[in-house]
Design a protein around this motif. Structure first.
Motif, PDB file in Angstrom:
ATOM      1  N   CYS A  40     -19.242 -17.971  45.923  1.00  0.00           N
ATOM      2  CA  CYS A  40     -19.511 -19.395  45.733  1.00  0.00           C
ATOM      3  C   CYS A  40     -18.473 -20.193  46.520  1.00  0.00           C
ATOM      4  N   ASP A  41     -18.720 -21.483  46.614  1.00  0.00           N
ATOM      5  CA  ASP A  41     -17.794 -22.362  47.333  1.00  0.00           C
ATOM      6  C   ASP A  41     -16.748 -22.986  46.427  1.00  0.00           C
ATOM      7  N   TYR A  42     -17.082 -23.073  45.143  1.00  0.00           N
ATOM      8  CA  TYR A  42     -16.210 -23.729  44.166  1.00  0.00           C
ATOM      9  C   TYR A  42     -16.344 -22.944  42.872  1.00  0.00           C
ATOM     10  N   LEU A  43     -15.235 -22.431  42.344  1.00  0.00           N
ATOM     11  CA  LEU A  43     -15.293 -21.579  41.163  1.00  0.00           C
ATOM     12  C   LEU A  43     -14.695 -22.274  39.939  1.00  0.00           C
ATOM     13  N   VAL A  44     -15.519 -22.350  38.904  1.00  0.00           N
ATOM     14  CA  VAL A  44     -15.086 -22.833  37.603  1.00  0.00           C
ATOM     15  C   VAL A  44     -14.910 -21.606  36.710  1.00  0.00           C
ATOM     16  N   ALA A  45     -13.724 -21.445  36.159  1.00  0.00           N
ATOM     17  CA  ALA A  45     -13.476 -20.357  35.221  1.00  0.00           C
ATOM     18  C   ALA A  45     -13.597 -20.917  33.811  1.00  0.00           C
ATOM     19  N   GLY A  46     -14.537 -20.361  33.058  1.00  0.00           N
ATOM     20  CA  GLY A  46     -14.676 -20.759  31.669  1.00  0.00           C
ATOM     21  C   GLY A  46     -13.692 -19.966  30.829  1.00  0.00           C
ATOM     22  N   VAL A  47     -12.921 -20.651  30.016  1.00  0.00           N
ATOM     23  CA  VAL A  47     -11.991 -19.996  29.107  1.00  0.00           C
ATOM     24  C   VAL A  47     -12.545 -20.196  27.699  1.00  0.00           C
ATOM     25  N   GLN A  86     -18.232 -23.965  22.352  1.00  0.00           N
ATOM     26  CA  GLN A  86     -19.466 -23.648  21.638  1.00  0.00           C
ATOM     27  C   GLN A  86     -20.111 -22.438  22.314  1.00  0.00           C
ATOM     28  N   PRO A  87     -20.942 -21.669  21.599  1.00  0.00           N
ATOM     29  CA  PRO A  87     -21.412 -20.377  22.114  1.00  0.00           C
ATOM     30  C   PRO A  87     -22.587 -20.409  23.092  1.00  0.00           C
ATOM     31  N   ASP A  88     -23.326 -21.495  23.172  1.00  0.00           N
ATOM     32  CA  ASP A  88     -24.538 -21.539  24.001  1.00  0.00           C
ATOM     33  C   ASP A  88     -24.186 -21.810  25.462  1.00  0.00           C
ATOM     34  N   LYS A  89     -24.420 -20.812  26.330  1.00  0.00           N
ATOM     35  CA  LYS A  89     -24.064 -20.946  27.748  1.00  0.00           C
ATOM     36  C   LYS A  89     -24.907 -22.015  28.446  1.00  0.00           C
ATOM     37  N   LEU A  90     -26.122 -22.248  27.995  1.00  0.00           N
ATOM     38  CA  LEU A  90     -26.935 -23.314  28.576  1.00  0.00           C
ATOM     39  C   LEU A  90     -26.343 -24.684  28.234  1.00  0.00           C
ATOM     40  N   ARG A  95     -22.913 -29.384  30.041  1.00  0.00           N
ATOM     41  CA  ARG A  95     -21.631 -30.103  30.021  1.00  0.00           C
ATOM     42  C   ARG A  95     -20.879 -29.978  31.341  1.00  0.00           C
ATOM     43  N   ARG A  96     -21.035 -28.813  32.014  1.00  0.00           N
ATOM     44  CA  ARG A  96     -20.343 -28.570  33.294  1.00  0.00           C
ATOM     45  C   ARG A  96     -21.301 -27.812  34.209  1.00  0.00           C
ATOM     46  N   PRO A  97     -22.171 -28.539  34.947  1.00  0.00           N
ATOM     47  CA  PRO A  97     -23.203 -27.892  35.768  1.00  0.00           C
ATOM     48  C   PRO A  97     -22.635 -26.915  36.806  1.00  0.00           C
ATOM     49  N   PHE A  98     -23.409 -25.858  37.061  1.00  0.00           N
ATOM     50  CA  PHE A  98     -23.070 -24.840  38.056  1.00  0.00           C
ATOM     51  C   PHE A  98     -24.358 -24.217  38.568  1.00  0.00           C
ATOM     52  N   ASP A  99     -24.259 -23.506  39.684  1.00  0.00           N
ATOM     53  CA  ASP A  99     -25.419 -22.897  40.341  1.00  0.00           C
ATOM     54  C   ASP A  99     -25.544 -21.403  40.078  1.00  0.00           C
ATOM     55  N   VAL A 100     -24.404 -20.745  39.901  1.00  0.00           N
ATOM     56  CA  VAL A 100     -24.379 -19.296  39.720  1.00  0.00           C
ATOM     57  C   VAL A 100     -23.516 -18.992  38.502  1.00  0.00           C
ATOM     58  N   PHE A 101     -24.037 -18.099  37.651  1.00  0.00           N
ATOM     59  CA  PHE A 101     -23.325 -17.684  36.453  1.00  0.00           C
ATOM     60  C   PHE A 101     -22.930 -16.226  36.629  1.00  0.00           C
ATOM     61  N   PHE A 102     -21.659 -15.913  36.513  1.00  0.00           N
ATOM     62  CA  PHE A 102     -21.164 -14.550  36.702  1.00  0.00           C
ATOM     63  C   PHE A 102     -20.925 -13.898  35.342  1.00  0.00           C
ATOM     64  N   LYS A 103     -21.390 -12.652  35.218  1.00  0.00           N
ATOM     65  CA  LYS A 103     -21.314 -11.929  33.948  1.00  0.00           C
ATOM     66  C   LYS A 103     -21.001 -10.467  34.213  1.00  0.00           C
ATOM     67  N   GLY A 104     -20.373  -9.803  33.264  1.00  0.00           N
ATOM     68  CA  GLY A 104     -20.098  -8.373  33.376  1.00  0.00           C
ATOM     69  C   GLY A 104     -21.375  -7.561  33.347  1.00  0.00           C
ATOM     70  N   ASP A 105     -21.402  -6.460  34.094  1.00  0.00           N
ATOM     71  CA  ASP A 105     -22.640  -5.683  34.218  1.00  0.00           C
ATOM     72  C   ASP A 105     -23.029  -4.925  32.958  1.00  0.00           C
ATOM     73  N   ASP A 106     -22.215  -4.994  31.912  1.00  0.00           N
ATOM     74  CA  ASP A 106     -22.628  -4.406  30.640  1.00  0.00           C
ATOM     75  C   ASP A 106     -23.783  -5.192  30.017  1.00  0.00           C
ATOM     76  N   TRP A 107     -24.054  -6.388  30.513  1.00  0.00           N
ATOM     77  CA  TRP A 107     -25.184  -7.187  30.033  1.00  0.00           C
ATOM     78  C   TRP A 107     -26.463  -6.908  30.821  1.00  0.00           C
ATOM     79  N   ARG A 108     -26.332  -6.325  32.011  1.00  0.00           N
ATOM     80  CA  ARG A 108     -27.507  -6.072  32.855  1.00  0.00           C
ATOM     81  C   ARG A 108     -28.473  -5.134  32.133  1.00  0.00           C
ATOM     82  N   GLY A 109     -29.743  -5.522  32.087  1.00  0.00           N
ATOM     83  CA  GLY A 109     -30.766  -4.691  31.486  1.00  0.00           C
ATOM     84  C   GLY A 109     -30.806  -4.703  29.973  1.00  0.00           C
ATOM     85  N   THR A 110     -29.997  -5.538  29.342  1.00  0.00           N
ATOM     86  CA  THR A 110     -30.007  -5.638  27.881  1.00  0.00           C
ATOM     87  C   THR A 110     -30.900  -6.809  27.461  1.00  0.00           C
ATOM     88  N   PRO A 111     -31.332  -6.831  26.219  1.00  0.00           N
ATOM     89  CA  PRO A 111     -32.107  -7.993  25.750  1.00  0.00           C
ATOM     90  C   PRO A 111     -31.332  -9.309  25.887  1.00  0.00           C
TER      91      PRO A 111
END
Length: 161
Positions: A40-47, A86-90, A95-111
């Motif tokens: 990405c061109d600009y990275l926001v780190a969610g804490v 708050q827990p809802d990523k949407l 609250r802080r718009p972004f284009d790409v959401f990065f997540k650990g691959d342990d979530w890939r293929g899960t419900p």
């Protein structure tokens, strides 16, 4: 890919969002943020706040929110820090718009991952998965500290309680 700041022809930037606890910060955390920044061109780190971590993981972090945010804020790969309360990523996206959401691959293929992808697709956000650094994790560090200090792994709760 939808871009937060206009279209690519206008030189718009892609805003990425990489959430995490970032507790007991280690090289695996740094690798995730480096990989995210490269895509990405600009990275926001969610804490994720102490309260949200207690809800999600059933235990308090070792390092409090304001200190974790300060550590992450000073990394050269991070452009901005956003504290999640708050827990809802949407809702985070609203609250802080972004284009790409990065997540650990342990979530890939899960419900949960499929639901995350579906919800973000509705608003034009791409979900990108990254592998974890296998040999290092906050969980392993927490266990090692517990063994070395003979302090229970969840001792952080007493400090935050």
């Amino acid at each position: 890919m939808v871009r937060t700041d206009g279209n690519p022809a206008d030189g718009a930037r892609v805003v990425g969002y990489a959430p995490g606890a970032w507790d007991l910060f280690h090289v695996g955390h740094l690798n995730v943020l480096r990989h995210a920044r490269a895509q990405c061109d600009y990275l926001v780190a969610g804490v994720v706040s102490d309260e949200m971590l207690e809800l999600a993981k059933g235990r308090a972090p070792i390092i409090p929110t304001h200190e974790r945010a300060e550590i992450v804020r000073h990394l050269d790969v991070v452009d901005e820090v956003f504290v999640e309360t708050q827990p809802d990523k949407l809702e985070t996206w609203r609250r802080r718009p972004f284009d790409v959401f990065f997540k650990g691959d342990d979530w890939r293929g899960t419900p949960q991952g499929a639901e995350l992808e579906r919800r973000f697709a509705e608003v034009g956000v791409q979900v990108v998965y990254f592998p974890y650094t296998v040999h290092t994790s906050s969980t392993l560090l927490r266990r090692a500290l517990s063994v070395l200090t003979q302090v229970p792994v969840d001792a952080g709760q007493a400090r935050h309680g």
